[in-house]
Design a protein around this motif. Structure first.
Motif, short mmCIF file in Angstrom:
data_model
loop_
_atom_site.label_atom_id
_atom_site.label_comp_id
_atom_site.label_asym_id
_atom_site.label_seq_id
_atom_site.Cartn_x
_atom_site.Cartn_y
_atom_site.Cartn_z
N VAL A 15 27.38 -34.41 -25.25
CA VAL A 15 27.02 -32.95 -24.97
C VAL A 15 25.58 -33.45 -24.63
CG1 VAL A 15 28.63 -31.73 -26.59
CG2 VAL A 15 26.57 -32.69 -27.47
N GLY A 16 24.93 -32.25 -24.16
CA GLY A 16 23.61 -32.05 -24.00
C GLY A 16 23.32 -32.36 -22.53
N TYR A 17 22.20 -32.15 -21.98
CA TYR A 17 21.65 -32.10 -20.37
C TYR A 17 22.82 -31.47 -19.74
CZ TYR A 17 19.23 -34.15 -16.77
OH TYR A 17 18.42 -34.64 -15.51
N GLY A 18 23.06 -30.24 -19.98
CA GLY A 18 24.08 -29.53 -19.20
C GLY A 18 25.59 -29.73 -19.62
N LEU A 19 25.77 -30.92 -20.60
CA LEU A 19 27.27 -30.83 -20.96
C LEU A 19 27.59 -30.06 -22.22
CD1 LEU A 19 26.80 -34.23 -20.04
CD2 LEU A 19 29.19 -33.74 -19.66
N ASP A 20 28.75 -29.59 -22.39
CA ASP A 20 29.07 -28.56 -23.57
C ASP A 20 30.00 -29.06 -24.17
OD1 ASP A 20 30.93 -27.86 -21.48
OD2 ASP A 20 31.31 -26.16 -23.08
N TYR A 21 30.13 -28.42 -25.59
CA TYR A 21 31.04 -28.40 -26.28
C TYR A 21 31.27 -27.07 -26.86
CZ TYR A 21 34.57 -28.43 -30.16
OH TYR A 21 35.55 -28.12 -30.88
N ALA A 22 32.44 -26.31 -26.36
CA ALA A 22 32.56 -24.92 -26.54
C ALA A 22 31.53 -24.17 -26.00
CB ALA A 22 33.07 -24.67 -28.15
N GLU A 23 31.03 -24.59 -24.89
CA GLU A 23 29.75 -23.42 -24.22
C GLU A 23 28.43 -23.84 -25.21
OE1 GLU A 23 29.60 -22.30 -21.37
OE2 GLU A 23 31.60 -22.88 -21.02
N GLN A 24 28.40 -24.74 -26.02
CA GLN A 24 27.20 -25.08 -26.86
C GLN A 24 26.65 -26.38 -26.41
OE1 GLN A 24 25.29 -23.06 -28.76
NE2 GLN A 24 26.93 -21.54 -27.95
N TYR A 25 25.40 -26.34 -26.68
CA TYR A 25 24.48 -27.87 -26.63
C TYR A 25 24.07 -28.20 -25.18
CZ TYR A 25 26.85 -28.10 -31.18
OH TYR A 25 27.36 -27.73 -32.38
N ARG A 26 24.39 -27.28 -24.13
CA ARG A 26 23.88 -27.49 -22.82
C ARG A 26 22.31 -27.77 -22.69
NH1 ARG A 26 28.42 -26.84 -19.39
NH2 ARG A 26 29.85 -25.02 -20.06
N ASN A 27 21.67 -27.10 -23.49
CA ASN A 27 20.31 -27.14 -23.42
C ASN A 27 19.50 -28.29 -24.13
OD1 ASN A 27 21.44 -26.09 -26.00
ND2 ASN A 27 19.62 -25.46 -26.68
N LEU A 28 20.25 -29.27 -24.83
CA LEU A 28 19.52 -30.44 -25.27
C LEU A 28 19.15 -31.35 -24.11
CD1 LEU A 28 22.29 -31.56 -27.86
CD2 LEU A 28 20.40 -30.16 -28.30
N PRO A 29 17.94 -31.70 -24.25
CA PRO A 29 17.44 -32.47 -23.30
C PRO A 29 17.62 -33.85 -23.34
CG PRO A 29 15.77 -32.09 -24.88
CD PRO A 29 16.78 -31.30 -25.47
N TYR A 30 18.48 -34.26 -24.25
CA TYR A 30 19.12 -35.64 -24.43
C TYR A 30 20.48 -35.52 -24.45
CZ TYR A 30 19.13 -34.03 -29.22
OH TYR A 30 19.32 -33.20 -30.34
N ILE A 31 21.29 -36.76 -24.39
CA ILE A 31 22.86 -36.65 -24.49
C ILE A 31 23.22 -37.28 -25.92
CG2 ILE A 31 24.91 -37.86 -23.41
CD1 ILE A 31 23.61 -37.15 -20.71
N ALA A 32 23.88 -36.55 -26.52
CA ALA A 32 24.51 -37.11 -27.87
C ALA A 32 25.91 -36.95 -27.91
CB ALA A 32 23.70 -36.21 -29.04
N VAL A 33 26.42 -38.05 -28.77
CA VAL A 33 28.08 -37.99 -29.11
C VAL A 33 28.08 -36.87 -30.14
CG1 VAL A 33 29.81 -39.76 -29.89
CG2 VAL A 33 27.92 -40.71 -28.63
N VAL A 34 29.26 -36.20 -30.10
CA VAL A 34 29.54 -35.34 -31.06
C VAL A 34 30.47 -35.91 -32.12
CG1 VAL A 34 29.32 -33.29 -29.58
CG2 VAL A 34 31.67 -34.25 -29.96
N GLY A 35 30.35 -35.43 -33.31
CA GLY A 35 31.07 -35.78 -34.54
C GLY A 35 31.08 -34.59 -35.46
N THR A 36 31.81 -34.88 -36.59
CA THR A 36 31.88 -33.98 -37.60
C THR A 36 30.61 -34.17 -38.67
OG1 THR A 36 33.56 -35.30 -38.54
CG2 THR A 36 34.07 -33.29 -37.52
#
Ligand code: IMP
Ligand code: MG
Length: 174
Positions: A153-174
């Motif tokens: 997620v981040g830099y435009g990519l979402d999970y359930a429409e969230q996190y698009r606003n992050l300026p970096y890209i991160a792996v999602v986890g619990t």
């Protein structure tokens, strides 16, 4: 799915900015004249905005929106066109701008329908690629980073429409 949140940073804002500058220069070198960029909403909006600001000269933009019939974090392969282009592609040098190529099904569908509109050339730029996930052999001329099979997620990519606003890209986890 349980509550997923961005965990490890995969690509920093600096790494992304440097690579996007290189991609913009590569595309410009190949198309020094009029260039028409077609961005795929919503995920590509951040990539597009950085890409065009690193691209001098004449550039026009258009947008389309598609929805893959997603099942959780995987794509079913069926693609639905939600918003079509405003202008014709006929005779234009066109580059599709997309956030990520995963199975390749979305891009294959887009390339097929856009090629039918008779652009002079049609190429594709993707910020990210997950080569190990590919189910169709889709051609992508400009790739920012090839990554492993992790949901990011981040830099435009979402999970359930969230996190698009992050300026970096991160792996999602619990
Ligand atoms: P494809 O048709 O499987 O290539 O799917 C491409 C689309 O799936 C992208 O445009 C994204 O919307 C979405 N997608 C694939 N992988 C990820 C990811 O890791 N994070 C966020 N969205 C993703
Ligand atoms: Mg997308």
């Amino acid at each position: 799915m349980t509550d997923l949140r961005p965990a490890d940073v995969l690509l920093t804002a600096d790494q992304i900015q440097n690579r996007v500058r290189e991609l913009a220069a590569d595309i410009r070198r190949d198309f020094p004249g009029e260039l028409h960029l077609v961005a795929v909403l919503k995920g590509a909006f951040v990539f597009l905005s950085d890409l065009v600001r690193n691209m001098p000269g004449r550039v026009s933009l258009d947008f389309m929106a598609v929805s893959s019939y997603a099942k959780g974090t995987t794509t079913s392969g069926e693609v639905r066109l939600l918003k079509d282009l405003d202008t014709t592609l006929e005779g234009k040098d066109v580059v599709i701008v997309e956030d990520i190529v995963d199975t390749g099904l979305t891009l294959t569908y887009l390339q097929d329908i856009l090629r039918a509109r008779a652009p002079k050339t049609l190429r594709t730029a993707c910020l990210l690629s997950k080569p190990s996930r590919r189910v169709v052999d889709v051609k992508v001329e400009y790739i920012g980073f090839s990554i492993e099979d992790r949901f990011v997620v981040g830099y435009g990519l979402d999970y359930a429409e969230q996190y698009r606003n992050l300026p970096y890209i991160a792996v999602v986890g619990t």
